[in-house]
Design a protein around this motif. Structure first.
Motif: not given
Ligand SMILES: Cc1cc2nc3c(=O)[nH]c(=O)nc-3n(C[C@H](O)[C@H](O)[C@H](O)COP(=O)(O)OP(=O)(O)OC[C@H]3O[C@@H](n4cnc5c(N)ncnc54)[C@H](O)[C@@H]3O)c2cc1C
Length: 390
Positions: A124, A154, A197, A358, A362
């Motif tokens: 991410t 991130w 968090f 979460v 995730w």
């Molecule tokens: C505590 C924690 C641990 C994590 N650990 C890891 C890790 O170890 N490694 C790693 O790489 N990542 C990690 N992540 C990242 C996690 O996988 C992402 O937060 C997640 O994939 C969502 O991405 P984003 O936060 O950028 O949200 P966004 O993609 O910006 O989404 C924002 C909102 O829009 C919605 N959305 C997005 N696209 C669409 C669509 N096409 N249609 C409808 N709705 C949509 C989403 O569902 C969400 O509600 C972690 C996250 C957290 C919070």
């Protein structure tokens, strides 16, 4: 059909429960101090090795527990009872590490399996979340035959504790999505921010920057351009494990809420005698029973190989979506049954309430799981709902 656990599965469940009960003693320390001291990490590491549940997803010939997907789900369901994400101390190396070359395996994977090193997965980015294809981190060929990594990652779970990262970067002029094994002490790797968090997690989820980080060809994991495919190929397993853990968490919450409901007295009666409380208890039991059955079914289907890859992917999306949302409802009701005490961080239901949130974000948000299920229905019909025939 036989829905009973076999003797071996029952034994694994018992071993996982004993380990869970032992690790549970560290929960309050973790909550109060936002993590555990090194002695606790050492003690838990020894307990994990004694239990034989280290690296449940890795073959026994490499030192892992070599469990099937169904067996892993049985173990994860027990570990999911833990708060503080202490389940993550029972290490399960990233499945992507199966793509290690023999040399990489000796240097990276085998020490992780033994609990001597720790990996973390950095996909991410600020502008690449649900859409990882939007990645900005680059890997550029240098004149010395190395790769130079530049970018930002991130939410890197265990990034504080791990000693190497699996980094997804766009490699070369073709921007081929590629995974790189990067030791955390490589010059140019910097842990820039450790956000707090909602949950208290025994590890952190820091942010990293990569500035001209030089790694050799031997750091490429699984081949140039294979990064997305490798990451995606494990979603089925990862999502099933999330479903299993959230169900374990919900089971614990309901056990605690039921005990409380039969002990706590108000208006001269046990609160369990009030029908509004009974309704909440019953709804929790329904959410758990239905989702546990479905998660077990899909884990069994994947283990037995009765489903093709795409159907398994969609079924795992259903399991993750349904179980994480249902378990969220369960802990919310259980917290309510505890009243004001349910809002106190020293009570496990309060911690579970924060921690299960979460699981809807995730490994693909709930919305992304819905898109996967809808896509499967539209492209391939309703076969995803079928049970395997003999
Ligand atoms: C505590 C924690 C641990 C994590 N650990 C890891 C890790 O170890 N490694 C790693 O790489 N990542 C990690 N992540 C990242 C996690 O996988 C992402 O937060 C997640 O994939 C969502 O991405 P984003 O936060 O950028 O949200 P966004 O993609 O910006 O989404 C924002 C909102 O829009 C919605 N959305 C997005 N696209 C669409 C669509 N096409 N249609 C409808 N709705 C949509 C989403 O569902 C969400 O509600 C972690 C996250 C957290 C919070």
């Amino acid at each position: 059909m036989d829905f009973r656990l076999t003797a071996r599965q029952q034994e694994l469940k018992g071993t996982a429960r004993r380990l869970t009960d032992l690790v549970m003693k560290y929960e309050e320390d973790c909550e109060e101090n936002n993590g555990l001291p090194p002695q606790a990490h050492d003690a838990i590491r020894v307990a994990v090795l004694d239990s034989g549940l280290q690296a449940v997803n890795m073959p026994a010939e490499w030192g892992g527990a070599g469990l099937s997907i169904f067996e892993q789900a049985v173990v994860q369901q027990e570990l999911g009872r833990l708060t503080g994400a202490l389940w993550d101390m029972v290490w399960r190396p990233a499945n992507a590490l199966r793509f290690c070359t023999p040399e990489q395996r000796e240097r990276f994977l085998v020490p992780v399996i033994r609990g001597e090193r720790r990996d973390c997965y950095a996909v991410t980015e600020p502008e690449a979340g649900s859409d990882p294809q939007n990645l900005s981190t680059t890997a550029t060929r240098t004149s010395g035959g190395h790769w130079s990594l530049d970018g930002e990652k991130w939410f890197v779970t265990v990034g504080d504790h791990a000693d190497f990262l699996i980094v997804l970067a766009a490699a070369g002029d073709e921007r081929a999505p590629t995974l790189f094994l990067v030791d955390k002490d490589t010059p140019g790797v910097e842990m820039t921010r450790v956000p707090r968090f909602m949950h208290t997690f025994v590890y952190e989820h820091p942010e990293f920057t990569f500035t001209d980080v030089r790694v050799p060809d031997g750091a490429v994991l699984g081949g140039i351009g294979e990064g997305y495919d490798i990451t995606r190929s494990w979603f089925t397993e990862e999502r099933l494990m999330i479903a299993a853990r959230t169900i374990g968490a919900a089971e614990r919450a309901l056990e605690l809420a039921r005990e409380w409901a039969v002990e706590r007295r108000q208006f001269g009666s046990r609160i369990a005698d009030f029908q509004l409380i009974q309704g909440m208890l019953a709804d929790c039991a329904v959410d758990i029973a239905v989702n546990r059955a479905y998660t077990h079914q899909v884990a069994w289907e994947v283990t037995e190989g009765t489903v093709d890859r795409k159907t398994a992917h969609a079924k795992a999306a259903i399991a993750k979506l349904a179980a994480s949302e249902a378990s969220g409802r369960v802990v919310d009701r259980c917290l309510q049954i505890f009243g004001g005490r349910g809002y106190d961080r020293s009570y496990p239901v309060e911690r579970l309430y924060r921690e299960l949130r979460v699981d809807r974000i995730w490994e693909g948000t709930s919305e992304i799981q819905r898109l996967i299920v809808a896509g499967e229905l539209i492209k391939r019909g309703t076969g995803v709902l079928q049970l395997p025939a003999a």
